[in-house]
Design an enzyme around this catalytic site. Sequence first.
Site, mmCIF file in Angstrom:
data_model
loop_
_atom_site.group_PDB
_atom_site.id
_atom_site.type_symbol
_atom_site.label_atom_id
_atom_site.label_comp_id
_atom_site.label_asym_id
_atom_site.label_seq_id
_atom_site.Cartn_x
_atom_site.Cartn_y
_atom_site.Cartn_z
ATOM 1 N N SER A 1 -10.045 -4.497 3.716
ATOM 2 C CA SER A 1 -9.313 -3.350 4.254
ATOM 3 C C SER A 1 -9.602 -2.055 3.519
ATOM 4 O O SER A 1 -10.468 -1.976 2.661
ATOM 5 C CB SER A 1 -7.799 -3.602 4.253
ATOM 6 O OG SER A 1 -7.313 -3.602 2.921
ATOM 7 N N TYR B 1 -9.284 -2.398 8.586
ATOM 8 C CA TYR B 1 -7.895 -2.104 8.940
ATOM 9 C C TYR B 1 -7.223 -1.425 7.754
ATOM 10 O O TYR B 1 -7.690 -1.511 6.615
ATOM 11 C CB TYR B 1 -7.145 -3.371 9.363
ATOM 12 C CG TYR B 1 -7.034 -4.404 8.269
ATOM 13 C CD1 TYR B 1 -5.916 -4.439 7.435
ATOM 14 C CD2 TYR B 1 -8.047 -5.331 8.058
ATOM 15 C CE1 TYR B 1 -5.817 -5.375 6.419
ATOM 16 C CE2 TYR B 1 -7.951 -6.272 7.049
ATOM 17 C CZ TYR B 1 -6.841 -6.287 6.230
ATOM 18 O OH TYR B 1 -6.750 -7.207 5.222
#
Length: 127
Positions: free
Chosen positions: A25, A58
């Site tokens: 991430s 993300y």
Amino acid sequence: MQLNMLKSKIHRATVTEANLNYVGSITIDRELMESAHIIEYEKIQVVDIDNGNRLETYVIAGEKGSKVICLNGAAARHVQPGDKVILMTYCQMDEEEAKIHKPIVIFLDENNSIFQITDYEKHGQVK
């Protein structure tokens, strides 16, 4: 028909960390996320201005006010602390919605402090 449209853009963020040993991430200061209307776990495109790399991952929220921009896991191999990046999220909408849609664009200084927020971006122009 659904169109993929720019939803949010954080322009010229400075990478503060690259943590290869994290699960994955990008960690973004919660204050920047809120200003750009980005939510935790949202898909985000990262474009490194310094080396041209592009990747998708993300978002996870970093400490509010920390100014952190940290690429984690495999993404850490694509950036270096100090690199300038553009962070973009997208949304889907029909053509009629898209005709009136305006993304949120935030501009950061070298310390990841916001100096401008706009909903307008055309080539060579900022309002």
